[in-house]
Scaffold this active site. Structure first.
Site, PDB file in Angstrom:
ATOM      1  N   SER A 131      50.565 105.412  76.508  1.00  0.00           N
ATOM      2  CA  SER A 131      50.642 105.049  75.091  1.00  0.00           C
ATOM      3  C   SER A 131      51.957 105.589  74.547  1.00  0.00           C
ATOM      4  CB  SER A 131      49.484 105.701  74.323  1.00  0.00           C
ATOM      5  OG  SER A 131      49.751 105.700  72.933  1.00  0.00           O
TER       6      SER A 131
ATOM      7  N   ARG B  19      36.556  95.480  77.987  1.00  0.00           N
ATOM      8  CA  ARG B  19      37.018  95.162  76.631  1.00  0.00           C
ATOM      9  C   ARG B  19      38.532  95.370  76.521  1.00  0.00           C
ATOM     10  NH1 ARG B  19      35.390  98.733  73.026  1.00  0.00           N
ATOM     11  NH2 ARG B  19      34.475 100.241  74.456  1.00  0.00           N
TER      12      ARG B  19
ATOM     13  N   TYR C  74      44.737 113.147  72.844  1.00  0.00           N
ATOM     14  CA  TYR C  74      45.106 111.825  73.365  1.00  0.00           C
ATOM     15  C   TYR C  74      46.556 111.818  73.863  1.00  0.00           C
ATOM     16  CZ  TYR C  74      45.590 106.689  73.278  1.00  0.00           C
ATOM     17  OH  TYR C  74      45.808 105.368  73.606  1.00  0.00           O
TER      18      TYR C  74
ATOM     19  N   ILE D 172      47.866  97.991  69.348  1.00  0.00           N
ATOM     20  CA  ILE D 172      47.374  96.743  69.924  1.00  0.00           C
ATOM     21  C   ILE D 172      46.011  96.443  69.287  1.00  0.00           C
ATOM     22  CG2 ILE D 172      46.830  95.524  72.071  1.00  0.00           C
ATOM     23  CD1 ILE D 172      49.774  96.584  71.910  1.00  0.00           C
TER      24      ILE D 172
ATOM     25  N   VAL E  80      34.654 106.614  84.893  1.00  0.00           N
ATOM     26  CA  VAL E  80      35.851 107.098  85.599  1.00  0.00           C
ATOM     27  C   VAL E  80      35.982 108.618  85.584  1.00  0.00           C
ATOM     28  CG1 VAL E  80      37.196 104.981  85.263  1.00  0.00           C
ATOM     29  CG2 VAL E  80      37.375 106.847  83.571  1.00  0.00           C
TER      30      VAL E  80
ATOM     31  N   ALA F 120      48.417 114.309  74.795  1.00  0.00           N
ATOM     32  CA  ALA F 120      48.563 115.143  76.002  1.00  0.00           C
ATOM     33  C   ALA F 120      48.075 114.368  77.226  1.00  0.00           C
ATOM     34  CB  ALA F 120      47.785 116.446  75.842  1.00  0.00           C
TER      35      ALA F 120
ATOM     36  N   GLY G 143      38.088 100.215  82.978  1.00  0.00           N
ATOM     37  CA  GLY G 143      38.014  99.872  81.553  1.00  0.00           C
ATOM     38  C   GLY G 143      38.231  98.391  81.347  1.00  0.00           C
TER      39      GLY G 143
HETATM   40  P1  NAP Z   1      38.948  99.529  74.129  1.00  0.00           P
HETATM   41  O1  NAP Z   1      39.036  98.169  73.571  1.00  0.00           O
HETATM   42  O2  NAP Z   1      38.247 100.604  73.371  1.00  0.00           O
HETATM   43  O3  NAP Z   1      38.316  99.425  75.613  1.00  0.00           O
HETATM   44  C1  NAP Z   1      38.181 100.578  76.372  1.00  0.00           C
HETATM   45  C2  NAP Z   1      37.635 100.217  77.728  1.00  0.00           C
HETATM   46  O4  NAP Z   1      37.554 101.430  78.508  1.00  0.00           O
HETATM   47  C3  NAP Z   1      36.254  99.624  77.700  1.00  0.00           C
HETATM   48  O5  NAP Z   1      36.167  98.655  78.713  1.00  0.00           O
HETATM   49  C4  NAP Z   1      35.365 100.815  78.027  1.00  0.00           C
HETATM   50  O6  NAP Z   1      34.125 100.485  78.644  1.00  0.00           O
HETATM   51  C5  NAP Z   1      36.232 101.533  79.023  1.00  0.00           C
HETATM   52  N1  NAP Z   1      35.907 102.939  79.185  1.00  0.00           N
HETATM   53  C6  NAP Z   1      35.937 103.920  78.259  1.00  0.00           C
HETATM   54  N2  NAP Z   1      35.528 105.086  78.817  1.00  0.00           N
HETATM   55  C7  NAP Z   1      35.256 104.820  80.117  1.00  0.00           C
HETATM   56  C8  NAP Z   1      34.787 105.595  81.208  1.00  0.00           C
HETATM   57  N3  NAP Z   1      34.511 106.918  81.080  1.00  0.00           N
HETATM   58  N4  NAP Z   1      34.605 104.994  82.408  1.00  0.00           N
HETATM   59  C9  NAP Z   1      34.860 103.667  82.561  1.00  0.00           C
HETATM   60  N5  NAP Z   1      35.305 102.880  81.565  1.00  0.00           N
HETATM   61  C10 NAP Z   1      35.493 103.458  80.358  1.00  0.00           C
HETATM   62  O7  NAP Z   1      40.407 100.134  74.414  1.00  0.00           O
HETATM   63  P2  NAP Z   1      41.826  99.402  74.521  1.00  0.00           P
HETATM   64  O8  NAP Z   1      42.442  99.414  73.186  1.00  0.00           O
HETATM   65  O9  NAP Z   1      41.731  98.162  75.294  1.00  0.00           O
HETATM   66  O10 NAP Z   1      42.616 100.500  75.383  1.00  0.00           O
HETATM   67  C11 NAP Z   1      42.818 100.328  76.777  1.00  0.00           C
HETATM   68  C12 NAP Z   1      43.821 101.387  77.218  1.00  0.00           C
HETATM   69  O11 NAP Z   1      45.040 101.199  76.495  1.00  0.00           O
HETATM   70  C13 NAP Z   1      43.365 102.818  76.915  1.00  0.00           C
HETATM   71  O12 NAP Z   1      43.771 103.671  77.951  1.00  0.00           O
HETATM   72  C14 NAP Z   1      44.103 103.148  75.641  1.00  0.00           C
HETATM   73  O13 NAP Z   1      44.307 104.530  75.505  1.00  0.00           O
HETATM   74  C15 NAP Z   1      45.403 102.400  75.862  1.00  0.00           C
HETATM   75  N6  NAP Z   1      46.134 102.114  74.637  1.00  0.00           N
HETATM   76  C16 NAP Z   1      45.579 101.345  73.661  1.00  0.00           C
HETATM   77  C17 NAP Z   1      46.317 101.106  72.508  1.00  0.00           C
HETATM   78  C18 NAP Z   1      45.785 100.254  71.380  1.00  0.00           C
HETATM   79  O14 NAP Z   1      46.452 100.203  70.330  1.00  0.00           O
HETATM   80  N7  NAP Z   1      44.653  99.589  71.515  1.00  0.00           N
HETATM   81  C19 NAP Z   1      47.598 101.649  72.360  1.00  0.00           C
HETATM   82  C20 NAP Z   1      48.115 102.425  73.379  1.00  0.00           C
HETATM   83  C21 NAP Z   1      47.372 102.643  74.532  1.00  0.00           C
HETATM   84  P3  NAP Z   1      32.781 100.173  77.727  1.00  0.00           P
HETATM   85  O15 NAP Z   1      33.073  98.895  77.025  1.00  0.00           O
HETATM   86  O16 NAP Z   1      31.678 100.029  78.701  1.00  0.00           O
HETATM   87  O17 NAP Z   1      32.683 101.329  76.794  1.00  0.00           O
END
Ligand code: NAP
Length: 248
Positions: A143, A16, A156, A189, A65, A158, A13
């Site tokens: 998270s 982004r 999510y 975030i 993944v 779970a 991931g």
């Molecule tokens: P994001 O900006 O939506 O980016 C998600 C990333 O995951 C992207 O690079 C996307 O690739 C990739 N991705 C999604 N499905 C995938 C798959 N099946 N195989 C490979 N790559 C995949 O999300 P984020 O906010 O940075 O979140 C990153 C992590 O932090 C996640 O696990 C999320 O649950 C966790 N998190 C985020 C927050 C928050 O507030 N943002 C809070 C707690 C935890 P593409 O760009 O190609 O789609």
């Protein structure tokens, strides 16, 4: 003499958000960095270029993944091109929010397949090599929802609770092999994932955060970079919340 060979990091991931910021932080820290993503080729291309400007060798691959075989091939390719993976970070994650009474099977399975199976696939693919080399660090991104729960996020939460239990169990298994496994649990975030929140939800979240702002992806990336580094050499099995105090 100190070994100056660049270490190799692999981030899922990575195109982004938190994954992207982690790729850049690790490249700045001197790692050669590989990352995968699901669909956004252009974002990956721009990031690969930016990360390579640090002098790091960078490998970007579109890899889903949820597919174990693809993840195994990715790890084999990274090890072939860049060298053994010293640091693995699982940042790939999605949300499909709905109250349970309205949730459909696809929403449940897509989230579990990506967030939890994705962590299993990457860790399974790197762990044997790390054990053989008696060296490695893994950081899985959970998270605060995985610790405390969140309405409309049973799927999510779970998946994220599963990541914590998975990581603690793995830490117990592989500590004796010189491998550390930790979890970070971010709060709100500012990334594409939270950009979809409506004004009401955003206001409510902000008023519950003592620091009165959302976190930045770079702040989470700094913590991840610390946890994979030797500076965190005695930290394993921990769940580090990075949430502006929302869970106090
Ligand atoms: P994001 O900006 O939506 O980016 C998600 C990333 O995951 C992207 O690079 C996307 O690739 C990739 N991705 C999604 N499905 C995938 C798959 N099946 N195989 C490979 N790559 C995949 O999300 P984020 O906010 O940075 O979140 C990153 C992590 O932090 C996640 O696990 C999320 O649950 C966790 N998190 C985020 C927050 C928050 O507030 N943002 C809070 C707690 C935890 P593409 O760009 O190609 O789609």
């Amino acid at each position: 003499m100190e070994d100056k060979t660049p270490r190799v990091a692999l981030v899922t991931g990575g195109s982004r958000g938190i994954g992207r910021a982690t790729v850049l932080a690790l490249a700045h820290d001197g790692y050669d960095v590989a990352f995968c993503y699901r669909s956004d080729d252009e974002a990956a291309r721009v990031l690969a270029k930016e990360a390579a400007e640090t002098g790091a060798r960078v490998l970007a691959r579109r890899t889903d993944v949820t597919d174990a075989e693809s993840v195994r091939s990715l790890v084999a390719e990274v090890e072939n091109e860049l060298g053994p993976v010293d640091a693995a970070v699982t940042a790939a994650g999605i949300t499909r929010d709905n109250p349970l009474v309205l949730m459909d099977d696809d929403q449940w399975h897509q989230v579990l397949d990506t967030n939890l199976d994705g962590v299993y696939h990457l860790c399974r693919a790197v762990v044997f090599g790390m054990m053989k080399r008696r060296h490695g660090a893994i950081v899985n991104v959970s998270s605060v929802a995985g610790v405390y729960g969140h309405a409309s996020q049973t799927n999510y939460a779970a998946s994220k609770a599963g990541i914590i239990a998975f990581s603690r169990s793995l830490a117990k298994e592989v500590g004796r092999s010189g491998i550390r496994v930790n979890t970070v649990a971010p709060g709100f975030i500012a990334t594409d994932m939270t950009a979809v929140l409506n004004d009401k939800a955003r206001k409510e979240a902000l008023s519950a955060i003592p620091l009165r702002r959302m976190g930045e992806a770079e702040e989470v990336a700094d913590l991840i970079a610390y946890l994979v580094s030797d500076r965190a050499s005695y930290i394993t099995g921990s769940v580090l919340q990075i949430d502006g105090g929302i869970t106090i």
